[in-house]
Design a protein around this motif. Structure first.
Motif, PDB file in Angstrom:
ATOM      1  N   VAL A   1      -2.654   1.224  -9.095  1.00  0.00           N
ATOM      2  CA  VAL A   1      -3.030   0.263  -8.051  1.00  0.00           C
ATOM      3  C   VAL A   1      -1.867  -0.677  -7.800  1.00  0.00           C
ATOM      4  O   VAL A   1      -1.174  -1.078  -8.742  1.00  0.00           O
ATOM      5  CB  VAL A   1      -4.249  -0.569  -8.514  1.00  0.00           C
ATOM      6  CG1 VAL A   1      -4.542  -1.692  -7.536  1.00  0.00           C
ATOM      7  CG2 VAL A   1      -5.465   0.311  -8.707  1.00  0.00           C
ATOM      8  N   SER A   2      -1.665  -1.018  -6.555  1.00  0.00           N
ATOM      9  CA  SER A   2      -0.627  -1.987  -6.233  1.00  0.00           C
ATOM     10  C   SER A   2      -1.160  -2.978  -5.208  1.00  0.00           C
ATOM     11  O   SER A   2      -1.783  -2.587  -4.230  1.00  0.00           O
ATOM     12  CB  SER A   2       0.605  -1.273  -5.664  1.00  0.00           C
ATOM     13  OG  SER A   2       1.648  -2.191  -5.454  1.00  0.00           O
ATOM     14  N   MET A   3      -0.915  -4.238  -5.436  1.00  0.00           N
ATOM     15  CA  MET A   3      -1.332  -5.277  -4.494  1.00  0.00           C
ATOM     16  C   MET A   3      -0.227  -6.311  -4.402  1.00  0.00           C
ATOM     17  O   MET A   3       0.570  -6.470  -5.341  1.00  0.00           O
ATOM     18  CB  MET A   3      -2.648  -5.925  -4.922  1.00  0.00           C
ATOM     19  CG  MET A   3      -2.620  -6.564  -6.278  1.00  0.00           C
ATOM     20  SD  MET A   3      -4.272  -7.035  -6.871  1.00  0.00           S
ATOM     21  CE  MET A   3      -4.908  -5.461  -7.457  1.00  0.00           C
ATOM     22  N   ASN A   4      -0.153  -6.998  -3.246  1.00  0.00           N
ATOM     23  CA  ASN A   4       0.899  -7.989  -3.140  1.00  0.00           C
ATOM     24  C   ASN A   4       0.425  -9.265  -2.465  1.00  0.00           C
ATOM     25  O   ASN A   4      -0.677  -9.325  -1.904  1.00  0.00           O
ATOM     26  CB  ASN A   4       2.135  -7.419  -2.428  1.00  0.00           C
ATOM     27  CG  ASN A   4       1.834  -7.078  -0.987  1.00  0.00           C
ATOM     28  OD1 ASN A   4       1.512  -7.940  -0.181  1.00  0.00           O
ATOM     29  ND2 ASN A   4       1.908  -5.817  -0.656  1.00  0.00           N
ATOM     30  N   CYS A   5       1.277 -10.242  -2.553  1.00  0.00           N
ATOM     31  CA  CYS A   5       0.945 -11.581  -2.107  1.00  0.00           C
ATOM     32  C   CYS A   5       2.170 -12.174  -1.421  1.00  0.00           C
ATOM     33  O   CYS A   5       3.275 -12.082  -1.954  1.00  0.00           O
ATOM     34  CB  CYS A   5       0.585 -12.404  -3.349  1.00  0.00           C
ATOM     35  SG  CYS A   5      -0.280 -13.912  -3.011  1.00  0.00           S
ATOM     36  N   THR A   6       1.984 -12.757  -0.258  1.00  0.00           N
ATOM     37  CA  THR A   6       3.106 -13.354   0.453  1.00  0.00           C
ATOM     38  C   THR A   6       2.767 -14.770   0.882  1.00  0.00           C
ATOM     39  O   THR A   6       1.610 -15.114   1.112  1.00  0.00           O
ATOM     40  CB  THR A   6       3.495 -12.534   1.695  1.00  0.00           C
ATOM     41  OG1 THR A   6       2.362 -12.454   2.575  1.00  0.00           O
ATOM     42  CG2 THR A   6       3.953 -11.149   1.318  1.00  0.00           C
ATOM     43  N   SER A   7       3.813 -15.557   1.001  1.00  0.00           N
ATOM     44  CA  SER A   7       3.642 -16.962   1.357  1.00  0.00           C
ATOM     45  C   SER A   7       4.729 -17.388   2.336  1.00  0.00           C
ATOM     46  O   SER A   7       5.815 -16.820   2.359  1.00  0.00           O
ATOM     47  CB  SER A   7       3.740 -17.814   0.088  1.00  0.00           C
ATOM     48  OG  SER A   7       3.849 -19.179   0.403  1.00  0.00           O
ATOM     49  N   SER A   8       4.431 -18.389   3.116  1.00  0.00           N
ATOM     50  CA  SER A   8       5.452 -18.964   3.987  1.00  0.00           C
ATOM     51  C   SER A   8       6.233 -20.046   3.247  1.00  0.00           C
ATOM     52  O   SER A   8       7.276 -20.511   3.725  1.00  0.00           O
ATOM     53  CB  SER A   8       4.800 -19.566   5.243  1.00  0.00           C
ATOM     54  OG  SER A   8       3.838 -20.540   4.879  1.00  0.00           O
ATOM     55  N   SER A   9       5.734 -20.430   2.081  1.00  0.00           N
ATOM     56  CA  SER A   9       6.390 -21.471   1.280  1.00  0.00           C
ATOM     57  C   SER A   9       6.967 -20.874   0.006  1.00  0.00           C
ATOM     58  O   SER A   9       6.531 -19.825  -0.462  1.00  0.00           O
ATOM     59  CB  SER A   9       5.381 -22.554   0.892  1.00  0.00           C
ATOM     60  OG  SER A   9       4.720 -23.064   2.014  1.00  0.00           O
ATOM     61  N   ILE A  10       7.919 -21.570  -0.549  1.00  0.00           N
ATOM     62  CA  ILE A  10       8.522 -21.175  -1.817  1.00  0.00           C
ATOM     63  C   ILE A  10       7.694 -21.729  -2.970  1.00  0.00           C
ATOM     64  O   ILE A  10       7.227 -22.873  -2.904  1.00  0.00           O
ATOM     65  CB  ILE A  10       9.969 -21.715  -1.898  1.00  0.00           C
ATOM     66  CG1 ILE A  10      10.862 -20.950  -0.920  1.00  0.00           C
ATOM     67  CG2 ILE A  10      10.519 -21.604  -3.312  1.00  0.00           C
ATOM     68  CD1 ILE A  10      12.257 -21.503  -0.816  1.00  0.00           C
ATOM     69  N   PHE A  11       7.511 -20.937  -4.011  1.00  0.00           N
ATOM     70  CA  PHE A  11       6.846 -21.409  -5.224  1.00  0.00           C
ATOM     71  C   PHE A  11       7.755 -21.240  -6.428  1.00  0.00           C
ATOM     72  O   PHE A  11       8.593 -20.345  -6.470  1.00  0.00           O
ATOM     73  CB  PHE A  11       5.535 -20.647  -5.442  1.00  0.00           C
ATOM     74  CG  PHE A  11       4.463 -21.013  -4.453  1.00  0.00           C
ATOM     75  CD1 PHE A  11       4.147 -20.170  -3.402  1.00  0.00           C
ATOM     76  CD2 PHE A  11       3.775 -22.217  -4.579  1.00  0.00           C
ATOM     77  CE1 PHE A  11       3.166 -20.518  -2.483  1.00  0.00           C
ATOM     78  CE2 PHE A  11       2.793 -22.568  -3.668  1.00  0.00           C
ATOM     79  CZ  PHE A  11       2.488 -21.712  -2.620  1.00  0.00           C
ATOM     80  N   ASN A  12       7.575 -22.115  -7.395  1.00  0.00           N
ATOM     81  CA  ASN A  12       8.366 -22.042  -8.630  1.00  0.00           C
ATOM     82  C   ASN A  12       7.763 -21.100  -9.649  1.00  0.00           C
ATOM     83  O   ASN A  12       8.446 -20.625 -10.552  1.00  0.00           O
ATOM     84  CB  ASN A  12       8.487 -23.437  -9.259  1.00  0.00           C
ATOM     85  CG  ASN A  12       9.379 -24.352  -8.428  1.00  0.00           C
ATOM     86  OD1 ASN A  12      10.232 -23.902  -7.674  1.00  0.00           O
ATOM     87  ND2 ASN A  12       9.152 -25.645  -8.548  1.00  0.00           N
ATOM     88  N   THR A  13       6.470 -20.894  -9.537  1.00  0.00           N
ATOM     89  CA  THR A  13       5.754 -20.025 -10.473  1.00  0.00           C
ATOM     90  C   THR A  13       4.751 -19.192  -9.696  1.00  0.00           C
ATOM     91  O   THR A  13       4.099 -19.696  -8.776  1.00  0.00           O
ATOM     92  CB  THR A  13       4.993 -20.875 -11.523  1.00  0.00           C
ATOM     93  OG1 THR A  13       5.918 -21.701 -12.224  1.00  0.00           O
ATOM     94  CG2 THR A  13       4.253 -19.992 -12.515  1.00  0.00           C
ATOM     95  N   TRP A  14       4.648 -17.925 -10.087  1.00  0.00           N
ATOM     96  CA  TRP A  14       3.619 -17.053  -9.509  1.00  0.00           C
ATOM     97  C   TRP A  14       2.707 -16.613 -10.645  1.00  0.00           C
ATOM     98  O   TRP A  14       3.173 -16.281 -11.740  1.00  0.00           O
ATOM     99  CB  TRP A  14       4.242 -15.828  -8.844  1.00  0.00           C
ATOM    100  CG  TRP A  14       4.786 -16.090  -7.475  1.00  0.00           C
ATOM    101  CD1 TRP A  14       6.061 -16.450  -7.157  1.00  0.00           C
ATOM    102  CD2 TRP A  14       4.074 -16.021  -6.236  1.00  0.00           C
ATOM    103  NE1 TRP A  14       6.186 -16.604  -5.794  1.00  0.00           N
ATOM    104  CE2 TRP A  14       4.990 -16.343  -5.202  1.00  0.00           C
ATOM    105  CE3 TRP A  14       2.755 -15.705  -5.890  1.00  0.00           C
ATOM    106  CZ2 TRP A  14       4.616 -16.367  -3.850  1.00  0.00           C
ATOM    107  CZ3 TRP A  14       2.399 -15.731  -4.547  1.00  0.00           C
ATOM    108  CH2 TRP A  14       3.322 -16.058  -3.550  1.00  0.00           C
ATOM    109  N   LEU A  15       1.415 -16.617 -10.359  1.00  0.00           N
ATOM    110  CA  LEU A  15       0.424 -16.254 -11.359  1.00  0.00           C
ATOM    111  C   LEU A  15      -0.529 -15.226 -10.777  1.00  0.00           C
ATOM    112  O   LEU A  15      -0.810 -15.237  -9.571  1.00  0.00           O
ATOM    113  CB  LEU A  15      -0.380 -17.501 -11.784  1.00  0.00           C
ATOM    114  CG  LEU A  15       0.484 -18.686 -12.277  1.00  0.00           C
ATOM    115  CD1 LEU A  15      -0.285 -19.990 -12.126  1.00  0.00           C
ATOM    116  CD2 LEU A  15       0.888 -18.473 -13.713  1.00  0.00           C
ATOM    117  N   TRP A  16      -1.009 -14.344 -11.647  1.00  0.00           N
ATOM    118  CA  TRP A  16      -2.025 -13.373 -11.226  1.00  0.00           C
ATOM    119  C   TRP A  16      -3.255 -13.547 -12.115  1.00  0.00           C
ATOM    120  O   TRP A  16      -3.144 -13.613 -13.348  1.00  0.00           O
ATOM    121  CB  TRP A  16      -1.498 -11.943 -11.335  1.00  0.00           C
ATOM    122  CG  TRP A  16      -0.554 -11.609 -10.216  1.00  0.00           C
ATOM    123  CD1 TRP A  16       0.810 -11.736 -10.215  1.00  0.00           C
ATOM    124  CD2 TRP A  16      -0.916 -11.109  -8.921  1.00  0.00           C
ATOM    125  NE1 TRP A  16       1.315 -11.353  -9.001  1.00  0.00           N
ATOM    126  CE2 TRP A  16       0.287 -10.953  -8.188  1.00  0.00           C
ATOM    127  CE3 TRP A  16      -2.124 -10.765  -8.302  1.00  0.00           C
ATOM    128  CZ2 TRP A  16       0.313 -10.470  -6.866  1.00  0.00           C
ATOM    129  CZ3 TRP A  16      -2.098 -10.293  -6.996  1.00  0.00           C
ATOM    130  CH2 TRP A  16      -0.893 -10.146  -6.294  1.00  0.00           C
TER     131      TRP A  16
END
Lengths: 113, 116
Positions: free
Chosen positions: A19-34
């Protein structure tokens, strides 16, 4: 409030498939969590990513922090029935902004035995 | 370690009444706790950030007089939904951050509020 765009919205797969899923943002983040959330429960942290480009594994799960700091993906290999649930990505900003989490829209995963 | 509990897990109340939800960090001290609301099949939306010993910081669009937050100790934050109405029915989830400064937030199991 802001939400991160997560895709796909839902997946219905056969046991054993990846399985593959993704996440996109218009802003920058310092940390990504799932996170994974089971029905009627709070979310449980699966993987945390702290550095752009970082690739981290946790058992059958692998996640990457995008180079642009605006995206992340999560892979689950050899899915099993207990992988069923809703998966959320979350971006975390700077400590000066209160370490607030912004959640993605979620990916609902169903696994066919 | 890092367990967060919520009480009650489920509550049904009549319209116009107030409901208090507790969030406790069981094995660590939390200077900061967060309150989220989640509607069915939707994502978690941050309502407010609760800091021990000071006033909570509310997100835009969240009424502070309706959702009263008290963080009186390092292990307890409460959310009171005042004069609840059916549209306040939702899943309320808290999270707590360890005071040692590690960024991770630990989530509670949630409270299902149904307002009749």
């Amino acid at each position: 409030g802001q939400q991160l765009n997560q895709s796909p919205q839902s997946m219905f797969i056969q046991e054993g498939e990846d399985v593959s899923m993704n996440c996109t943002s218009s802003s920058i983040f310092n940390t990504w969590l799932w996170y994974k959330q089971d029905p009627g429960e709070g979310p449980v942290l699966l993987i945390a990513l702290y550095k752009a480009g970082e690739l981290t594994s946790n058992g059958r799960l692998t996640a990457q922090f995008g180079i642009t700091r605006k995206d992340s993906f999560l892979n689950i290999s050899a899915s099993i029935p207990s992988d069923v649930g809703i998966y959320f990505c979350a971006g975390q900003g700077k400590k000066s902004s209160g370490d607030k989490l912004t959640f993605g829209t979620g990916t609902r995963l169903a696994v066919r035995p | 370690g890092a367990v967060v509990s919520q009480h009650p897990s489920r509550v049904i109340c009549k319209s116009g009444t107030s409901v208090k939800i507790e969030c406790r960090s069981l094995d660590f001290q939390a200077t900061t706790m967060f309150w989220y609301r989640q509607f069915p099949k939707k994502s978690l939306m941050l309502m407010a950030t609760s800091n021990e010993g000071s006033k909570a910081t509310y997100e835009q669009g969240v009424e502070k007089d309706k959702f009263l937050i008290n963080h009186a100790s390092l292990t307890l934050s409460t959310l009171t939904v005042t004069s609840a109405h059916p549209e306040d029915s939702s899943f309320y989830i808290c999270s707590a951050r360890d005071r040692t400064g590690i960024h991770e937030q630990f989530f509670g199991p949630g409270t299902r509020l149904t307002v009749l």
